[in-house]
Design a protein around this motif. Structure first.
Motif, PDB file in Angstrom:
ATOM      1  N   VAL A  42     -46.638  12.716 -20.661  1.00 11.71           N
ATOM      2  CA  VAL A  42     -47.564  13.141 -19.581  1.00 11.71           C
ATOM      3  C   VAL A  42     -48.117  14.535 -19.367  1.00 11.71           C
ATOM      4  O   VAL A  42     -47.168  15.542 -19.781  1.00 11.71           O
ATOM      5  N   THR A  43     -49.466  14.874 -19.568  1.00 11.59           N
ATOM      6  CA  THR A  43     -49.896  15.915 -19.449  1.00 11.59           C
ATOM      7  C   THR A  43     -51.204  16.246 -18.736  1.00 11.59           C
ATOM      8  O   THR A  43     -51.995  15.103 -18.816  1.00 11.59           O
ATOM      9  N   HIS A  44     -51.572  17.204 -18.520  1.00 12.22           N
ATOM     10  CA  HIS A  44     -52.907  17.344 -18.005  1.00 12.22           C
ATOM     11  C   HIS A  44     -53.651  18.470 -19.094  1.00 12.22           C
ATOM     12  O   HIS A  44     -54.835  18.725 -18.531  1.00 12.22           O
ATOM     13  N   ASP A  45     -52.960  18.756 -19.862  1.00 10.69           N
ATOM     14  CA  ASP A  45     -53.648  19.736 -21.006  1.00 10.69           C
ATOM     15  C   ASP A  45     -54.102  18.984 -21.922  1.00 10.69           C
ATOM     16  O   ASP A  45     -53.362  18.385 -23.029  1.00 10.69           O
ATOM     17  N   GLN A  46     -55.515  18.768 -22.180  1.00 11.77           N
ATOM     18  CA  GLN A  46     -56.159  18.085 -23.233  1.00 11.77           C
ATOM     19  C   GLN A  46     -55.788  18.638 -24.556  1.00 11.77           C
ATOM     20  O   GLN A  46     -55.801  17.952 -25.477  1.00 11.77           O
ATOM     21  N   GLU A  47     -55.589  19.833 -24.671  1.00 11.09           N
ATOM     22  CA  GLU A  47     -55.585  20.441 -26.076  1.00 11.09           C
ATOM     23  C   GLU A  47     -53.748  19.823 -26.830  1.00 11.09           C
ATOM     24  O   GLU A  47     -54.046  19.416 -27.777  1.00 11.09           O
TER      25      GLU A  47
ATOM     26  N   GLN B 140     -59.983   5.555 -21.029  1.00 14.31           N
ATOM     27  CA  GLN B 140     -60.260   5.389 -22.529  1.00 14.31           C
ATOM     28  C   GLN B 140     -58.974   5.331 -23.160  1.00 14.31           C
ATOM     29  O   GLN B 140     -58.142   6.505 -22.790  1.00 14.31           O
ATOM     30  N   VAL B 141     -58.735   4.704 -24.145  1.00 13.08           N
ATOM     31  CA  VAL B 141     -57.511   4.638 -24.999  1.00 13.08           C
ATOM     32  C   VAL B 141     -57.857   4.698 -26.435  1.00 13.08           C
ATOM     33  O   VAL B 141     -58.799   4.119 -26.838  1.00 13.08           O
ATOM     34  N   GLY B 142     -57.560   5.740 -26.968  1.00 19.00           N
ATOM     35  CA  GLY B 142     -57.856   5.916 -28.537  1.00 19.00           C
ATOM     36  C   GLY B 142     -57.020   7.158 -29.183  1.00 19.00           C
ATOM     37  O   GLY B 142     -56.444   7.598 -28.417  1.00 19.00           O
ATOM     38  N   THR B 143     -57.387   7.234 -30.510  1.00 16.25           N
ATOM     39  CA  THR B 143     -56.926   8.350 -31.209  1.00 16.25           C
ATOM     40  C   THR B 143     -57.594   9.508 -30.641  1.00 16.25           C
ATOM     41  O   THR B 143     -58.723   9.349 -30.139  1.00 16.25           O
ATOM     42  N   PRO B 144     -56.924  10.865 -30.729  1.00 14.44           N
ATOM     43  CA  PRO B 144     -57.574  12.063 -30.479  1.00 14.44           C
ATOM     44  C   PRO B 144     -58.984  12.287 -30.886  1.00 14.44           C
ATOM     45  O   PRO B 144     -59.891  12.585 -30.200  1.00 14.44           O
ATOM     46  N   GLN B 145     -59.072  11.639 -32.071  1.00 13.46           N
ATOM     47  CA  GLN B 145     -60.630  11.885 -32.880  1.00 13.46           C
ATOM     48  C   GLN B 145     -61.402  10.806 -32.019  1.00 13.46           C
ATOM     49  O   GLN B 145     -62.645  11.415 -31.596  1.00 13.46           O
TER      50      GLN B 145
ATOM     51  N   ALA C 130     -65.850  12.663 -21.394  1.00 10.23           N
ATOM     52  CA  ALA C 130     -66.615  13.451 -22.070  1.00 10.23           C
ATOM     53  C   ALA C 130     -66.275  15.135 -21.662  1.00 10.23           C
ATOM     54  O   ALA C 130     -66.323  16.034 -22.190  1.00 10.23           O
ATOM     55  N   ASP C 131     -66.410  14.945 -20.265  1.00 12.93           N
ATOM     56  CA  ASP C 131     -66.125  16.033 -19.662  1.00 12.93           C
ATOM     57  C   ASP C 131     -64.763  16.647 -19.437  1.00 12.93           C
ATOM     58  O   ASP C 131     -64.306  17.937 -19.715  1.00 12.93           O
ATOM     59  N   PHE C 132     -63.816  15.892 -19.457  1.00  6.90           N
ATOM     60  CA  PHE C 132     -62.330  16.300 -19.335  1.00  6.90           C
ATOM     61  C   PHE C 132     -61.692  16.512 -20.607  1.00  6.90           C
ATOM     62  O   PHE C 132     -61.146  17.647 -20.735  1.00  6.90           O
ATOM     63  N   ILE C 133     -62.376  16.013 -21.724  1.00  7.18           N
ATOM     64  CA  ILE C 133     -61.815  16.458 -23.340  1.00  7.18           C
ATOM     65  C   ILE C 133     -62.769  17.290 -23.904  1.00  7.18           C
ATOM     66  O   ILE C 133     -63.906  17.000 -24.027  1.00  7.18           O
ATOM     67  N   GLY C 134     -62.215  18.717 -23.830  1.00  4.73           N
ATOM     68  CA  GLY C 134     -63.318  19.633 -24.249  1.00  4.73           C
ATOM     69  C   GLY C 134     -64.372  20.002 -23.457  1.00  4.73           C
ATOM     70  O   GLY C 134     -64.488  19.514 -22.347  1.00  4.73           O
ATOM     71  N   GLU C 135     -65.375  20.655 -24.185  1.00  2.00           N
ATOM     72  CA  GLU C 135     -66.590  21.206 -23.297  1.00  2.00           C
ATOM     73  C   GLU C 135     -67.522  20.155 -23.934  1.00  2.00           C
ATOM     74  O   GLU C 135     -67.903  19.529 -25.132  1.00  2.00           O
ATOM     75  N   SER C 136     -68.444  19.840 -23.079  1.00  2.85           N
ATOM     76  CA  SER C 136     -69.609  18.912 -23.478  1.00  2.85           C
ATOM     77  C   SER C 136     -70.956  19.065 -22.483  1.00  2.85           C
ATOM     78  O   SER C 136     -70.652  19.317 -21.235  1.00  2.85           O
ATOM     79  N   ASN C 137     -72.082  19.008 -23.055  1.00  2.00           N
ATOM     80  CA  ASN C 137     -73.298  19.092 -22.297  1.00  2.00           C
ATOM     81  C   ASN C 137     -73.518  17.518 -22.135  1.00  2.00           C
ATOM     82  O   ASN C 137     -73.700  16.707 -22.978  1.00  2.00           O
ATOM     83  N   ILE C 138     -73.589  17.235 -20.962  1.00  2.00           N
ATOM     84  CA  ILE C 138     -73.838  15.660 -20.472  1.00  2.00           C
ATOM     85  C   ILE C 138     -75.085  15.591 -19.935  1.00  2.00           C
ATOM     86  O   ILE C 138     -75.355  16.203 -18.891  1.00  2.00           O
TER      87      ILE C 138
ATOM     88  N   ALA D 232     -44.193  24.575 -17.781  1.00  2.00           N
ATOM     89  CA  ALA D 232     -43.606  25.648 -17.331  1.00  2.00           C
ATOM     90  C   ALA D 232     -43.318  26.877 -18.357  1.00  2.00           C
ATOM     91  O   ALA D 232     -42.753  27.964 -17.795  1.00  2.00           O
ATOM     92  N   LEU D 233     -43.661  26.613 -19.333  1.00  2.00           N
ATOM     93  CA  LEU D 233     -43.631  27.650 -20.694  1.00  2.00           C
ATOM     94  C   LEU D 233     -44.822  28.339 -20.794  1.00  2.00           C
ATOM     95  O   LEU D 233     -45.771  28.049 -20.593  1.00  2.00           O
ATOM     96  N   ASP D 234     -44.587  29.653 -21.341  1.00  2.00           N
ATOM     97  CA  ASP D 234     -45.677  30.364 -21.698  1.00  2.00           C
ATOM     98  C   ASP D 234     -46.552  29.850 -22.730  1.00  2.00           C
ATOM     99  O   ASP D 234     -45.777  29.228 -23.617  1.00  2.00           O
ATOM    100  N   LEU D 235     -47.450  30.340 -23.071  1.00  2.00           N
ATOM    101  CA  LEU D 235     -48.686  29.751 -23.889  1.00  2.00           C
ATOM    102  C   LEU D 235     -47.811  29.743 -25.483  1.00  2.00           C
ATOM    103  O   LEU D 235     -47.795  28.631 -26.176  1.00  2.00           O
ATOM    104  N   LYS D 236     -47.376  30.673 -25.903  1.00  2.00           N
ATOM    105  CA  LYS D 236     -46.696  30.814 -27.339  1.00  2.00           C
ATOM    106  C   LYS D 236     -45.968  29.873 -27.366  1.00  2.00           C
ATOM    107  O   LYS D 236     -45.597  29.292 -28.230  1.00  2.00           O
ATOM    108  N   LEU D 237     -44.711  29.947 -26.509  1.00  2.00           N
ATOM    109  CA  LEU D 237     -43.753  28.932 -26.598  1.00  2.00           C
ATOM    110  C   LEU D 237     -44.259  27.536 -26.403  1.00  2.00           C
ATOM    111  O   LEU D 237     -43.486  26.640 -27.097  1.00  2.00           O
ATOM    112  N   ARG D 238     -44.997  27.315 -25.471  1.00  2.00           N
ATOM    113  CA  ARG D 238     -45.512  25.935 -25.657  1.00  2.00           C
ATOM    114  C   ARG D 238     -45.933  25.160 -26.927  1.00  2.00           C
ATOM    115  O   ARG D 238     -45.734  24.372 -27.165  1.00  2.00           O
ATOM    116  N   LYS D 239     -46.758  26.188 -27.558  1.00  2.00           N
ATOM    117  CA  LYS D 239     -47.235  25.984 -28.823  1.00  2.00           C
ATOM    118  C   LYS D 239     -46.109  25.523 -29.843  1.00  2.00           C
ATOM    119  O   LYS D 239     -46.027  24.405 -30.798  1.00  2.00           O
ATOM    120  N   ASP D 240     -45.323  26.310 -29.935  1.00  2.00           N
ATOM    121  CA  ASP D 240     -44.029  26.002 -30.822  1.00  2.00           C
ATOM    122  C   ASP D 240     -43.349  24.630 -30.325  1.00  2.00           C
ATOM    123  O   ASP D 240     -43.051  24.071 -31.237  1.00  2.00           O
TER     124      ASP D 240
END
Lengths: 275, 417
Positions: B236-241, B260-265, B277-285, B209-217
């Protein structure tokens, strides 16, 4: 915030005219009668005589207080459990709560006579079982029963409406922070439903304290409440309007004081004022 | 040894022996302590604090969680990531104790806690809409859990003040909750939850519910708080970043199952199926065929890659991230196509290239123009091969894109689950 435009005034005007004619003017007339004698000269003797009726005042306040407490004790759990049901069941129960309000209040009170009378429903039934007729009608208990019965919807509805708006995540948060069912009730549900309780109490106490019909029909004229006293004097004719007005005025002031105290209760922490 | 030698020089012989002994004793004791504490730390960190074993949950006949198993390590920052209705909030509520699984076990510190009520669990939750108590002020909100524990008033005061300092709310103790901004309410919610010193903190989309700048902080602050306090965070989040920047481990969920379970990398570089692959970042599949180890064919060309262990001619999904593709002159390209759209995003351009009807997305800092004929160059390490899964073919190319991006960056968007 609110602009006092011509349009706004136009919308408000019917109500202002209404309240002027039917609320303000009668109040002024009442105050006038209370402070004058039969000849229309100013006097405080009516007010000074109020002491004669202090028993009626006392009984009225006690009866109304008992009725209000009983109503609250019945209505609060009822309202609470209503909110726990399915929406469809909630609507059904709400309908049942409101149903009696669609019938005339006098008729409903009258029907209690046929239930409680010595030859009434209950005593006939008990007679069949060999238990002698109990004295049910014309007792203080019957008067209080009548008050509770007549005014309980006014307690259930405001409490229910506050409780049904209670955010479920607040209850989860309370649990999450270690509250068992009892602490959750005491620390979250009760304080958050207080506005409903306060307005319920007001809406039950005020009509109870000034009623006259219930005590006449179910109390058998034995218990003279303030309402009965006022009615009695008005029925005696114009000569007694002054006394009746004085008692009415004092009753009004008493009710105002009660409501003022009640509102102190409701805004000691978060400033929510509800009447 | 140097110190001992130095002592020798400074002091006379007799004293040296005694001192020497003392020093050795100290060294021994110290090393023992180090060893012990280190072992303790290692033990603690490898221990699974929460375990979910084969859990299924259904509401009104709809399967929300389907045989989910997950081990959560002590003191880690783990994120449950997935689209609406994937079961991530349900998983959180299971751990919090607001929900009992239909089958399977919830284990906390080795003990089964399926039927332990929420108020007895050593976990606390930060709710999506904060769920602060409107009838209490900031101080009393934070003190709520402490009062229930019947902590002495003096300790409560100390603790609340410590929390206020931690979340930067000193001076707002007496304020009414309704007069606080969204960010401040968020901080009160954090302080209220961690004042109880939970072993595990559950966070249900707390920043949505926070705006982008505040969310980053707040992302940074939450991470700091987690590291300072050494509490396990289940986020819990739906925001992959958000998931990638904050977490030690990410759990990607969909359809009530863990994908999948793993480190962000790991999650980003080695997605296990087309969904991840599709949900995390952009990808050409694209569809491909594994000709042999280290050799894959897709889009009519044969490419060198780093993957092996597939059967000969096995059908596979091939993932190429948009930033890993280079645009080169047509004659030097491994694939050839026409630019159909160019958008400038500040840091880079997003270019859609049509290759034989399949639209590729490419991110590059060089400007290109619509209708340019270009070649694409893909390095072997830019190609990631995935086994075919139920998600294969579900995610098309970039010809109709992209509602997802709009939704994820929408501040007002709050997931209904």
């Amino acid at each position: 915030m609110k602009k006092n435009t011509f349009g706004n005034r136009l919308i408000l005007s019917p109500y202002i005219v209404w309240s002027a004619i039917f609320i303000i003017v009668p109040l002024i007339i009442m105050v006038y009668f209370a402070l004058t004698d039969v000849n229309g000269t100013f006097t405080l003797s009516n007010m000074a005589d109020i002491g004669k009726y202090k028993k009626a005042f006392l009984i009225s306040v006690i009866y109304a207080a008992i009725a209000t407490v009983i109503t609250l004790l019945l209505a609060y759990p009822m309202a609470y459990f209503m909110t726990k049901l399915k929406i469809s069941s909630q609507r059904m129960l709400l309908l049942i709560v409101m149903l009696p309000m669609w019938m005339n209040f006098l008729i409903r009170t009258y029907s209690w006579i046929s239930i409680l009378a010595n030859t009434g429903l209950i005593n006939t039934f008990l007679g069949k079982l060999g238990i002698g007729p109990l004295k049910l009608i014309n007792t203080p208990g019957a008067v209080i029963l009548g008050m509770v019965y007549d005014f309980i919807p006014y307690m259930i509805l405001p409490i229910y409406s506050v409780m049904s708006k209670l955010d479920n995540s607040l209850l989860e948060a309370a649990e999450d922070l270690g509250s068992n069912a009892f602490t959750k009730f005491r620390r979250v549900i009760l304080p958050l439903s207080r506005p409903g309780i306060i307005s319920g109490i007001t809406m039950v106490f005020v009509p109870s304290v000034s009623t006259f019909y219930i005590s006449q029909k179910l109390g058998g004229n034995k218990t003279m409440l303030v309402g009965d006293t006022i009615e009695y004097f008005f029925n005696l004719g114009p000569d007694y309007y002054n006394v009746a007005s004085a008692i009415s005025l004092v009753l009004m002031v008493l009710i105002l004081i009660c409501m003022f105290i009640m509102n102190r209760f409701s805004d000691d922490e978060d400033g929510g004022v509800i009447i | 040894m140097y110190i001992l030698f130095w002592f020798d020089v400074c002091l006379g012989d007799g004293k040296t022996v005694a001192l020497n002994r003392l020093f050795k004793l100290y060294c021994f004791a110290y090393s023992r302590r180090c060893l012990l504490s280190q072992r303790g730390m290692l033990f603690m960190e490898n221990e699974n604090i929460v375990q979910l074993n084969n859990i299924s949950v259904a509401f009104d006949g709809e399967q929300i969680l389907n045989g989910l198993s997950l081990d959560i390590k002590n003191k880690e920052f783990i994120t449950l990531l997935g689209p609406s209705g994937c079961g991530k909030t349900t998983t959180l509520r299971l751990i919090a104790g607001f929900l009992e699984p239909d089958c399977g076990d919830v284990i906390f510190e080795g003990k089964r806690i399926n039927d332990v009520p929420a108020y007895k669990r050593q976990v606390n939750t930060i709710f999506q809409r904060y769920a602060l108590f409107p009838h209490l002020n900031v101080y009393e909100n934070i003190a709520f859990g402490l009062r229930i524990k019947k902590m002495p008033e003096k300790d409560i005061k100390e603790k609340v003040n410590e929390m206020l300092k931690l979340v930067n709310l000193v001076g707002l103790e007496k304020r009414n909750i309704a007069t606080l901004s969204g960010g401040q309410q968020q901080r009160v919610a954090i302080a209220r939850a961690i004042a109880n010193r939970p072993k595990v903190l559950l966070l249900d989309e707390p920043l949505a519910a926070l705006d982008l700048k505040l969310r980053k902080d707040m992302q940074k602050e939450l991470k700091n708080i987690q590291q300072t306090l050494g509490i396990t965070f289940i986020f819990v989040t739906h925001d992959q970043e958000e998931a990638l920047t904050m977490s030690d481990r990410v759990v990607v969920m969909d359809g009530g199952k863990i994908q999948q379970v793993g480190t962000p990398q790991d999650i980003y570089n080695e997605p296990q199926n087309a969904f991840v692959a599709d949900f995390i970042g952009e990808s050409n599949i694209v569809d491909g065929k594994m000709l042999k180890d280290y050799c894959v064919e897709f889009s009519g060309q044969v490419f060198e890659c780093l993957d092996k262990g597939f059967e000969v001619n096995e059908q596979v999904d091939v993932v190429v991230r948009p930033e890993d593709v280079d645009i080169v002159p047509v004659d030097k390209g491994m694939l050839r196509g026409v630019v159909t759209s160019v958008s400038f995003l500040g840091v880079h351009y997003e270019i859609i290239v049509d290759i034989g009807g399949f639209k590729w997305m490419i991110q590059t800092t060089d400007e290109h123009f619509v209708d340019d004929n270009v070649g694409l160059f893909i390095e072997p390490d830019a190609i990631h091969i995935m086994k075919k899964s139920e998600y294969s073919g579900l995610y098309g190319d970039y010809s109709s894109y992209s509602e997802e991006i709009d939704r994820l960056s929408d501040v007002d968007y709050i997931e209904e689950e």
